[in-house]
Design an enzyme around this catalytic site. Structure first.
Site, PDB file in Angstrom:
ATOM      1  N   VAL A 129      53.974 -18.810-112.437  1.00  0.00           N
ATOM      2  CA  VAL A 129      53.203 -17.559-112.336  1.00  0.00           C
ATOM      3  C   VAL A 129      52.133 -17.560-113.417  1.00  0.00           C
ATOM      4  O   VAL A 129      52.450 -17.718-114.604  1.00  0.00           O
ATOM      5  CB  VAL A 129      54.146 -16.344-112.523  1.00  0.00           C
ATOM      6  CG1 VAL A 129      53.368 -15.038-112.416  1.00  0.00           C
ATOM      7  CG2 VAL A 129      55.262 -16.371-111.492  1.00  0.00           C
ATOM      8  N   ASP A 130      50.884 -17.411-113.007  1.00  0.00           N
ATOM      9  CA  ASP A 130      49.784 -17.375-113.970  1.00  0.00           C
ATOM     10  C   ASP A 130      49.453 -15.922-114.259  1.00  0.00           C
ATOM     11  O   ASP A 130      49.338 -15.103-113.344  1.00  0.00           O
ATOM     12  CB  ASP A 130      48.551 -18.085-113.392  1.00  0.00           C
ATOM     13  CG  ASP A 130      48.895 -19.513-112.964  1.00  0.00           C
ATOM     14  OD1 ASP A 130      48.326 -19.991-111.972  1.00  0.00           O
ATOM     15  OD2 ASP A 130      49.763 -20.131-113.622  1.00  0.00           O
TER      16      ASP A 130
END
Lengths: 249, 213
Positions: A129-130
């Site tokens: 997850v960015d």
């Protein structure tokens, strides 16, 4: 005692190793096999290899590359990049990967997390997850150049419930800057997420690494520091050990 | 010759790479019901989901091959999911609250780590060390050796004095390895645990498979 992991992250564009800054500017660093071999001799805890452009090419990270790398590398290997099907998981696991990471395809098809966990076991499903901070400093999900509407913590909880075994968090703001990690993000993650967490983004010095490892994260992803300075994973682990952090020497 | 069981998606590649580096002759077995003649040991590697794996093993009659090996007193090494499959039951099933039958060759059961260990950040991922081990192939182990674990379920042993177990060195410890008659189970991945792990694989071959004749 379970040790905290120091994990080099290697990003490729399908062919060459690249390093991004804030997920945009890129530098080309040569052959993935050469880079991996360097880490191989350094007794690293684990490696993460991601093909950043795979989705754009509508392909997946090359199983042949993964097979080639895992023939010589006896360390745990997480790979990702364009994986969007169970067949993809299977091909990469057969090629020698231990864990598979998915990012964009988790948003497009969250059920893939559940199906992969049911077929291959949740321990091999890593959801990447960015995260980026908006103008108001609020944390937002970031994917393919866009900020997503969904709430960060709801997404992470959803991913957990679906069967992810580990979360890989990358800070877009800190990426490639060597300016220090997002400490308040790390603390918030440690508090709110109960899965093993690997944080990556901004580690620019031994003291950054030690401070990050003191928090309740399972692993620290480091890229620029290893690629652009003389600091090695072993240096980071010795410094952590000297600061009473349980690492594997 | 060492037989390496391949039931489909159990990542035999890493194990084969390690055996090749150690110079241990091996052959992949993709179906039963019998093992070829001349097999001195069997490795059951495992990556995956218990129920998926059991269905795969049974469909290829590999369960019969493994049971036959145990009856013939051929040493067996179960790795990660492989060591769990040798147990009697597991709760890693596709149906809620349902149990799956394992090979039933070791008096133990497999359960989700979170069911028992509430302070644990599960799955158990990373390098961990173990309490001093009185199990044959661990005799060459050095203090501080760490091994790579990557699993969401743990082995819970029954109260059988013939079953020797070794646990991790944690407050909420889990079974890291067991020995039951001629079966060794390793929860961690020796083929990914670099020098300490490769040493264990070598000792399994040399001390259990070769010297047992």
């Amino acid at each position: 005692m379970l040790r905290k992991r120091v994990i080099p992250l290697i990003a490729i564009d399908g062919f060459s190793v690249i390093k991004t800054e804030n997920f945009s500017v890129r530098r080309n660093l040569g052959s993935p096999v050469t880079v991996v071999n360097t880490y191989n001799t350094r007794n690293v805890d684990e490696l993460i290899l991601i093909d950043l452009d795979a989705s754009k090419r509508a392909q997946m990270i090359s199983p042949a590359l993964v097979k080639h790398i895992s023939k010589h590398c006896f360390m745990p290997l997480t790979v990702g990049g364009g994986v969007n099907s169970l067949e993809g998981f299977e091909a990469l696991l057969t090629a020698g990967a231990d864990k598979i990471t998915i990012n964009k395809s988790a948003y497009e098809n969250p059920d893939l997390i559940r199906k992969a966990a049911m077929k291959f076991g949740k321990q091999c499903v890593v959801v990447s997850v960015d995260l980026i901070r908006g103008i108001d400093g609020q944390l937002k999900l970031y994917s393919q150049g866009e900020i997503l509407e969904e709430d960060v913590w709801e997404w992470l909880e959803n991913v957990h419930q679906l069967g992810a075994g580990e979360i890989l968090i990358q800070s877009v703001d800190c990426d490639g800057t060597l300016a220090g990690p997002d400490f308040s993000l790390i603390k918030e993650l440690a508090e709110k997420v109960s899965l093993p967490i690997i944080y990556s983004g901004g580690i620019g010095s031994l003291s950054d690494a030690v401070s990050a490892l003191k928090e309740d994260i399972s692993g620290l992803g480091i890229t620029s520091l290893f690629q652009f300075s003389k600091v090695t994973p072993s240096d980071v682990k010795h410094e952590a050990w000297n600061n009473n952090i349980a690492v594997r020497l | 010759m060492l037989a390496v069981i391949d039931f489909g998606s159990n990542n035999t590649g890493s194990v084969l790479n390690a055996l090749k580096a150690l110079g241990i002759p091996n052959t992949l077995i993709k179906s039963g019901p019998e093992l070829p003649v001349g097999i001195k040991g069997v490795i059951l590697p495992g990556v995956g989901h218990f129920q998926a794996a059991m269905e795969s093993l049974i469909s290829k009659q590999l369960d019969i091959a493994i049971k036959g090996a145990v009856e013939s007193e051929i040493p067996i090494l179960g790795i990660c999911l492989g060591m769990q499959l040798l147990a009697k039951t597991s709760d890693e099933s596709w149906e809620e609250q349902a149990m799956v039958k394992g090979l039933g060759l070791v008096p133990a059961h497999v359960r989700d780590i979170k069911a028992r260990c509430h302070n644990f950040r599960a799955p158990h991922m990373g390098w961990n060390d173990i309490a001093v081990a009185d199990i044959s192939i661990f005799k060459g182990q050095k203090e501080g050796d760490a091994y790579y674990f990557v699993h969401s379920h743990e082995v819970l042993p029954e109260d059988d004095p013939r079953l020797l177990t070794v646990r991790t060195n944690d407050e909420e410890s889990i079974v890291a390895a067991y020995e039951y008659q001629n079966i060794i189970g390793l929860q961690f991945h020796p083929e990914k645990s670099q020098e300490p792990g490769l040493r264990l694989l070598k000792d399994f071959w040399v001390k259990l498979c070769c010297e047992s004749e």
